[in-house]
Design a protein around this motif. Structure first.
Motif, mmCIF file in Angstrom:
data_model
loop_
_atom_site.group_PDB
_atom_site.id
_atom_site.type_symbol
_atom_site.label_atom_id
_atom_site.label_comp_id
_atom_site.label_asym_id
_atom_site.label_seq_id
_atom_site.Cartn_x
_atom_site.Cartn_y
_atom_site.Cartn_z
ATOM 1 N N ASN A 146 -14.849 43.209 -80.289
ATOM 2 C CA ASN A 146 -16.188 43.211 -80.592
ATOM 3 C C ASN A 146 -16.413 41.922 -81.571
ATOM 4 O O ASN A 146 -15.466 42.381 -82.724
ATOM 5 N N THR A 147 -17.746 42.046 -81.613
ATOM 6 C CA THR A 147 -18.124 40.291 -82.918
ATOM 7 C C THR A 147 -19.193 40.487 -82.464
ATOM 8 O O THR A 147 -20.445 41.602 -81.437
ATOM 9 N N HIS A 148 -19.850 40.137 -83.638
ATOM 10 C CA HIS A 148 -21.467 39.757 -83.522
ATOM 11 C C HIS A 148 -21.771 38.133 -84.502
ATOM 12 O O HIS A 148 -21.292 37.762 -85.972
ATOM 13 N N GLN A 151 -22.217 47.140 -84.156
ATOM 14 C CA GLN A 151 -22.251 46.337 -84.656
ATOM 15 C C GLN A 151 -23.147 46.296 -85.798
ATOM 16 O O GLN A 151 -23.721 47.465 -85.023
ATOM 17 N N THR A 166 -21.522 49.268 -76.394
ATOM 18 C CA THR A 166 -21.603 48.756 -77.363
ATOM 19 C C THR A 166 -23.003 48.465 -77.451
ATOM 20 O O THR A 166 -24.522 48.475 -77.019
ATOM 21 N N PHE A 186 -18.675 51.021 -79.201
ATOM 22 C CA PHE A 186 -18.288 49.610 -79.771
ATOM 23 C C PHE A 186 -19.565 49.382 -81.051
ATOM 24 O O PHE A 186 -20.945 48.947 -80.376
ATOM 25 N N LEU A 189 -18.730 45.914 -87.670
ATOM 26 C CA LEU A 189 -17.665 46.022 -86.366
ATOM 27 C C LEU A 189 -17.036 47.481 -86.813
ATOM 28 O O LEU A 189 -16.100 47.497 -87.671
ATOM 29 N N ASP A 212 -26.297 41.365 -75.651
ATOM 30 C CA ASP A 212 -25.251 41.809 -75.465
ATOM 31 C C ASP A 212 -24.894 41.555 -74.828
ATOM 32 O O ASP A 212 -25.645 41.301 -73.093
ATOM 33 N N THR A 250 -15.598 50.489 -84.296
ATOM 34 C CA THR A 250 -15.085 51.264 -82.594
ATOM 35 C C THR A 250 -14.489 52.432 -82.732
ATOM 36 O O THR A 250 -13.554 52.634 -83.985
ATOM 37 N N CYS A 304 -14.587 41.113 -73.876
ATOM 38 C CA CYS A 304 -15.089 40.521 -74.929
ATOM 39 C C CYS A 304 -16.467 41.268 -75.120
ATOM 40 O O CYS A 304 -17.243 41.154 -73.866
ATOM 41 N N THR A 305 -17.036 42.211 -75.822
ATOM 42 C CA THR A 305 -18.560 42.269 -76.497
ATOM 43 C C THR A 305 -19.166 42.145 -77.328
ATOM 44 O O THR A 305 -18.487 42.169 -78.078
ATOM 45 N N GLY A 306 -20.628 42.916 -77.047
ATOM 46 C CA GLY A 306 -20.759 42.824 -79.091
ATOM 47 C C GLY A 306 -21.857 41.765 -78.494
ATOM 48 O O GLY A 306 -22.677 41.690 -77.846
#
Length: 305
Positions: free
Chosen positions: A160-162, A77, A34, A75, A114, A253, A116, A200-202
Motif C-alpha cells: 500500500n502506498t501514496h 491513504q 483502495t 487500504f 497508510l 489509483d 490497512t 500493489c495498490t494505492g
C-alpha cells in the motif's frame, strides 16, 4: 450388498473425500478496496482552509459506507486525522479485527497516512519512508507498506502506498520514479519470490494515460489490471465536490499485480463514488473515488499442474 461390504464402501468414500480435502486448497474470492480518503489532520485546520475538509462529518459517512459493503481488506491513504482513526478503529473492531496502523513520522511530521484493515490475519512485514520528496509532501512520512494476508491456507502479499503529490509538475515525475525504484529495491526484490502472489495498490499520482504510466509498469515489472482490461475508471474527477476548479479527470489509483496464483474478476472492478446529500448539495466522501476489486485465488491444482 451385505453389511461388511457396505462398511468397506463407506470407509473408502470417507478416505477419498478426506484425501481430496487434504490435497487441494479450493478457490476463494477476496474483495479489496483502495481509497484515498482525504482525512487531513483536523487539529491543524485552523491554520489553513486547505485542511478544513468536513472531517468529522465525513468520518461518519465513510463509516456507514464501509459497514454497508462487504469488503475483506481495506487500504486507505491520507488517513491522518486522529478522530477518523479512532472512530473507525473502535466501530469496526469486530468486522475488521486485523489492522496495520499508519507508521509515525519523526518530530512534527505526520504519519505515512497508510492504514490497512482486514478480516483476514495480516502481518506487517516492512515499511519504507521515501528518501525523495518535495512540497507538499515534506511534512508527512510518506512511504510504502508491505504486508502479508493469510487467506485460509494461502498467502497474498500487498504493498500500500501514496506517491509524491501534484502530477502536473515535471520534477515530481522524477521524484515518483525514484520512489518506485525504492519500492522495487527495498520491498519487492528482497521479500517477494517468483511464486508469491503480489498486489500493489494505492494513490500513485500517475495518470493512467501518460508516459509516466509506462515507466511505472517497467520499474515495478507488474501488470496494471485496470489498463489490461481496457477499463476507464477516473478516480480523480473534476465533477467531484472537492475538486471544483480542476480541469483534469483521470485515474491516479491502481491495482498492480504479478498475477501469480490469483485471477482478478473483471466484472467486480468498480469505481466507488459514495456521496451524501447535505445542506442542499451532494458532497462526495473524499476528493478521490475508491477502487474495489475481487480476485479469485488459484486452487492447488491450478497452481501446481
Amino acid at each position: 450388498m451385505n453389511q461388511s461390504n457396505r462398511c468397506v464402501v463407506i470407509i473408502s468414500l470417507f478416505l477419498f473425500v478426506h484425501f481430496l480435502s487434504a490435497s487441494f486448497t479450493f478457490a476463494k474470492n477476496v474483495k479489496v478496496l483502495t481509497w484515498n480518503v482525504q482525512m487531513l489532520p483536523s487539529k491543524w485546520s485552523f491554520l489553513s482552509k486547505e485542511l478544513q475538509k468536513k472531517q468529522q462529518l465525513r468520518t461518519q459517512w465513510i463509516l456507514s459506507y464501509i459497514k454497508q459493503n462487504d469488503f475483506d481488506i481495506l487500504f486507505f491513504q491520507e488517513a491522518f486525522d486522529a478522530h477518523f482513526l479512532k472512530v473507525l478503529s473502535d466501530s469496526l473492531a469486530a468486522q475488521y479485527p486485523y489492522r496495520i496502523a499508519p507508521h509515525q513520522g519523526g518530530g512534527v511530521k505526520l504519519s505515512n497516512g497508510l492504514w490497512t484493515l482486514s478480516k483476514f490475519p495480516i502481518t506487517d512485514l516492512a515499511h519504507i519512508t521515501y528518501e525523495a520528496k518535495s512540497y507538499p509532501d515534506l511534512f508527512a512520512a510518506k512511504g510504502a507498506q508491505l504486508l502479508c494476508a493469510e487467506v485460509e491456507t494461502q498467502k497474498i502479499f500487498f504493498i500500500n502506498t501514496h506517491l509524491q503529490a501534484d502530477d502536473a509538475k515535471a520534477k515530481h515525475a522524477s521524484i515518483r520514479q525514484r520512489q518506485l525504484l525504492q519500492i522495487k529495491t527495498q520491498l519487492i526484490t528482497p521479500y517477494i519470490h517468483a511464486s508469491d502472489a503480489l498486489i500493489c495498490t494505492g494513490d500513485y499520482n500517475i495518470a493512467a494515460a501518460s508516459d509516466e504510466h509506462r515507466h511505472l509498469k517497467d520499474i515495478l515489472g507488474l501488470h496494471d489490471i485496470i489498463a489490461d482490461f481496457k477499463m476507464q475508471l477516473p478516480t480523480f474527477s473534476s465533477k467531484n465536490y472537492w475538486n471544483k476548479g480542476q480541469e483534469v479527470t483521470q485515474r491516479l489509483d491502481y491495482f498492480l499485480s504479478n498475477l501469480i496464483a490469483l485471477w482478478p474478476l473483471k466484472e467486480s472492478i468498480q469505481l466507488q463514488t459514495p456521496s451524501v446529500y447535505y445542506k442542499g448539495q451532494d458532497i462526495d466522501m473524499a476528493d478521490h473515488y475508491g477502487l474495489a476489486m475481487s480476485f479469485e485465488l488459484a486452487d492447488a491444482l491450478a497452481r501446481n499442474p
